[in-house]
Design a protein around this motif. Structure first.
Motif, PDB file in Angstrom:
ATOM      1  N   PRO A  53       0.800  -1.230   0.000  1.00  0.00           N
ATOM      2  CA  PRO A  53       0.000   0.000   0.000  1.00  0.00           C
ATOM      3  C   PRO A  53       0.827   1.271   0.000  1.00  0.00           C
ATOM      4  N   ARG A  54       2.132   1.138   0.198  1.00  0.00           N
ATOM      5  CA  ARG A  54       2.991   2.321   0.215  1.00  0.00           C
ATOM      6  C   ARG A  54       3.411   2.755  -1.176  1.00  0.00           C
ATOM      7  N   LYS A  55       3.260   1.862  -2.167  1.00  0.00           N
ATOM      8  CA  LYS A  55       3.851   2.090  -3.485  1.00  0.00           C
ATOM      9  C   LYS A  55       2.805   2.022  -4.590  1.00  0.00           C
ATOM     10  N   LYS A  56       3.224   2.420  -5.786  1.00  0.00           N
ATOM     11  CA  LYS A  56       2.394   2.238  -6.968  1.00  0.00           C
ATOM     12  C   LYS A  56       2.353   0.763  -7.333  1.00  0.00           C
ATOM     13  N   LEU A  57       1.306   0.396  -8.057  1.00  0.00           N
ATOM     14  CA  LEU A  57       1.224  -0.959  -8.607  1.00  0.00           C
ATOM     15  C   LEU A  57       1.437  -0.813 -10.106  1.00  0.00           C
ATOM     16  N   PRO A  58       2.658  -0.993 -10.584  1.00  0.00           N
ATOM     17  CA  PRO A  58       3.009  -0.614 -11.957  1.00  0.00           C
ATOM     18  C   PRO A  58       2.109  -1.206 -13.034  1.00  0.00           C
ATOM     19  N   SER A  59       1.787  -2.484 -12.927  1.00  0.00           N
ATOM     20  CA  SER A  59       1.041  -3.126 -14.006  1.00  0.00           C
ATOM     21  C   SER A  59      -0.460  -3.202 -13.744  1.00  0.00           C
ATOM     22  N   LYS A  60      -0.876  -2.831 -12.534  1.00  0.00           N
ATOM     23  CA  LYS A  60      -2.270  -2.951 -12.091  1.00  0.00           C
ATOM     24  C   LYS A  60      -2.698  -4.404 -11.939  1.00  0.00           C
ATOM     25  N   GLN A  61      -1.778  -5.337 -12.156  1.00  0.00           N
ATOM     26  CA  GLN A  61      -2.111  -6.759 -12.126  1.00  0.00           C
ATOM     27  C   GLN A  61      -1.585  -7.432 -10.866  1.00  0.00           C
ATOM     28  N   VAL A  62      -2.352  -8.414 -10.402  1.00  0.00           N
ATOM     29  CA  VAL A  62      -1.955  -9.229  -9.261  1.00  0.00           C
ATOM     30  C   VAL A  62      -2.166 -10.691  -9.626  1.00  0.00           C
ATOM     31  N   ASN A  63      -1.149 -11.504  -9.387  1.00  0.00           N
ATOM     32  CA  ASN A  63      -1.244 -12.945  -9.638  1.00  0.00           C
ATOM     33  C   ASN A  63      -1.559 -13.672  -8.337  1.00  0.00           C
ATOM     34  N   ILE A  64      -2.492 -14.604  -8.405  1.00  0.00           N
ATOM     35  CA  ILE A  64      -2.855 -15.405  -7.245  1.00  0.00           C
ATOM     36  C   ILE A  64      -2.853 -16.866  -7.666  1.00  0.00           C
ATOM     37  N   THR A  65      -2.072 -17.682  -6.982  1.00  0.00           N
ATOM     38  CA  THR A  65      -2.029 -19.099  -7.312  1.00  0.00           C
ATOM     39  C   THR A  65      -3.054 -19.857  -6.470  1.00  0.00           C
ATOM     40  N   ALA A  66      -3.446 -21.007  -6.990  1.00  0.00           N
ATOM     41  CA  ALA A  66      -4.398 -21.848  -6.264  1.00  0.00           C
ATOM     42  C   ALA A  66      -3.812 -22.295  -4.934  1.00  0.00           C
ATOM     43  N   LEU A  67      -2.505 -22.543  -4.896  1.00  0.00           N
ATOM     44  CA  LEU A  67      -1.868 -22.969  -3.656  1.00  0.00           C
ATOM     45  C   LEU A  67      -1.940 -21.860  -2.601  1.00  0.00           C
ATOM     46  N   GLU A  68      -1.651 -20.632  -3.018  1.00  0.00           N
ATOM     47  CA  GLU A  68      -1.763 -19.501  -2.092  1.00  0.00           C
ATOM     48  C   GLU A  68      -3.194 -19.361  -1.582  1.00  0.00           C
ATOM     49  N   TYR A  69      -4.131 -19.468  -2.503  1.00  0.00           N
ATOM     50  CA  TYR A  69      -5.537 -19.317  -2.159  1.00  0.00           C
ATOM     51  C   TYR A  69      -5.969 -20.405  -1.174  1.00  0.00           C
ATOM     52  N   ALA A  70      -5.543 -21.621  -1.422  1.00  0.00           N
ATOM     53  CA  ALA A  70      -5.888 -22.742  -0.534  1.00  0.00           C
ATOM     54  C   ALA A  70      -5.286 -22.540   0.854  1.00  0.00           C
ATOM     55  N   GLU A  71      -4.033 -22.108   0.911  1.00  0.00           N
ATOM     56  CA  GLU A  71      -3.378 -21.905   2.201  1.00  0.00           C
ATOM     57  C   GLU A  71      -4.010 -20.756   2.974  1.00  0.00           C
ATOM     58  N   SER A  72      -4.379 -19.702   2.259  1.00  0.00           N
ATOM     59  CA  SER A  72      -4.945 -18.528   2.913  1.00  0.00           C
ATOM     60  C   SER A  72      -6.296 -18.804   3.549  1.00  0.00           C
ATOM     61  N   TRP A  73      -7.094 -19.643   2.878  1.00  0.00           N
ATOM     62  CA  TRP A  73      -8.478 -19.832   3.315  1.00  0.00           C
ATOM     63  C   TRP A  73      -8.778 -21.236   3.820  1.00  0.00           C
ATOM     64  N   GLY A  74      -7.755 -22.044   3.995  1.00  0.00           N
ATOM     65  CA  GLY A  74      -7.965 -23.370   4.540  1.00  0.00           C
ATOM     66  C   GLY A  74      -8.763 -24.279   3.633  1.00  0.00           C
ATOM     67  N   LEU A  75      -8.497 -24.201   2.328  1.00  0.00           N
ATOM     68  CA  LEU A  75      -9.251 -24.974   1.345  1.00  0.00           C
ATOM     69  C   LEU A  75      -8.464 -26.193   0.882  1.00  0.00           C
ATOM     70  N   ASP A  76      -9.171 -27.137   0.306  1.00  0.00           N
ATOM     71  CA  ASP A  76      -8.532 -28.303  -0.295  1.00  0.00           C
ATOM     72  C   ASP A  76      -7.799 -27.848  -1.553  1.00  0.00           C
ATOM     73  N   PRO A  77      -6.496 -28.051  -1.627  1.00  0.00           N
ATOM     74  CA  PRO A  77      -5.747 -27.613  -2.810  1.00  0.00           C
ATOM     75  C   PRO A  77      -6.283 -28.197  -4.118  1.00  0.00           C
ATOM     76  N   LYS A  78      -6.934 -29.355  -4.042  1.00  0.00           N
ATOM     77  CA  LYS A  78      -7.448 -29.992  -5.248  1.00  0.00           C
ATOM     78  C   LYS A  78      -8.624 -29.227  -5.850  1.00  0.00           C
ATOM     79  N   THR A  79      -9.370 -28.513  -5.015  1.00  0.00           N
ATOM     80  CA  THR A  79     -10.545 -27.775  -5.504  1.00  0.00           C
ATOM     81  C   THR A  79     -10.348 -26.260  -5.460  1.00  0.00           C
ATOM     82  N   ALA A  80      -9.228 -25.799  -4.903  1.00  0.00           N
ATOM     83  CA  ALA A  80      -9.022 -24.360  -4.716  1.00  0.00           C
ATOM     84  C   ALA A  80      -8.992 -23.605  -6.042  1.00  0.00           C
ATOM     85  N   TYR A  81      -8.387 -24.205  -7.080  1.00  0.00           N
ATOM     86  CA  TYR A  81      -8.284 -23.484  -8.346  1.00  0.00           C
ATOM     87  C   TYR A  81      -9.660 -23.206  -8.947  1.00  0.00           C
ATOM     88  N   GLN A  82     -10.551 -24.194  -8.898  1.00  0.00           N
ATOM     89  CA  GLN A  82     -11.884 -23.984  -9.450  1.00  0.00           C
ATOM     90  C   GLN A  82     -12.640 -22.909  -8.675  1.00  0.00           C
TER      91      GLN A  82
END
Length: 251
Positions: A53-82
């Motif tokens: 939040p201190r800086k500009k976001l040069p590309s305006k884009q953010v990448n989120i992997t299914a593994l990150e998403y699963a770890e963050s929210w306690g989800l099954d990695p097998k279904t997190a991507y969907q």
């Protein structure tokens, strides 16, 4: 006097995993209405937590992997991507509504449909130019909280109420003088007209989840005008967890 991001916040931005990330929103964005599903809330939170939040976001884009998403929210990695993909697809159609002195302003969260990287289990979202001033280069009038504070919430209402209350956690209370103001803030404008239904379907379940699964203990009392309930007064106390915190900038 402008409020700078504290050193403790800056340190946590450099955490080693998704659960260490901070979600930092300018307060006008936090207060705006944006009716999101639980998965859409999670996607936005995951994306903002990866933005410095201190800086500009040069590309305006953010990448989120299914593994990150699963770890963050306690989800099954097998279904997190969907789940991640579905949330990204539906988010394209969602907007943010600001209520400014009897006028409204509305814009989208993301400017194009999500990019999917085949074989990588990853989605890329592109924030609109309108959103960027509310999540980047922030120096005042912001609220932050750790992503893991809302990790175990299972309702969009609970996530929304947490954000509305954590902004005022230092004061220990927040008042909604009118029930319609509360409904707008909770993204349920025009719904649950009957107070008993509002309490049963929205308030009580959300308060119970916040008390059970976040760093806040929450209670509330109705505000009455005669016999009629017209508003709500929430009180909140931070639990004894020194590593969980929120920061409020100037309002």
């Amino acid at each position: 006097m402008a409020n700078k991001l504290p050193k403790k916040v800056s340190k946590n931005l450099e955490g080693t995993g998704p659960l260490e990330h901070l979600v930092v929103k300018q307060n006008n964005l936090l207060e705006a209405s944006s009716p999101l599903s639980l998965d859409e809330h999670r996607l936005i939170i995951s994306a903002i937590a990866k933005v410095d939040p201190r800086k500009k976001l040069p590309s305006k884009q953010v990448n989120i992997t299914a593994l990150e998403y699963a770890e963050s929210w306690g989800l099954d990695p097998k279904t997190a991507y969907q789940q991640l993909k579905r949330a990204a697809e539906s988010l394209y159609h969602q907007s943010i509504v600001f209520d400014r002195h009897n006028a409204t302003e509305e814009f989208r969260w993301i400017q194009r449909k999500t990019i999917y990287k085949r074989g990588a289990g990853q989605v890329t979202i592109t924030f609109t130019d309108d959103v960027l001033p509310y999540i980047t280069e922030l120096h005042r009038n912001f609220t932050s909280y750790q992503q893991r504070n809302v990790r175990h919430l299972r309702s969009a209402h609970s996530v929304r109420l947490y954000e509305l209350l954590v902004r005022f956690s230092d004061q220990g209370h927040r008042r909604f003088a009118e029930l319609d103001d509360f409904r707008f803030s909770m993204d349920i404008a025009g719904k649950y007209a009957d107070y008993k239904n509002l309490r049963k379907r929205v308030i009580d379940p959300a308060v119970a989840e916040l008390c059970a699964h976040t760093d806040l203990d929450v209670a509330y009392l109705p505000i009455k005008r005669g016999r009629r309930i017209t508003g709500l007064e929430f009180s909140m106390v931070r639990k004894s967890q020194p590593d969980l915190f929120a920061v409020e900038g100037e309002s």
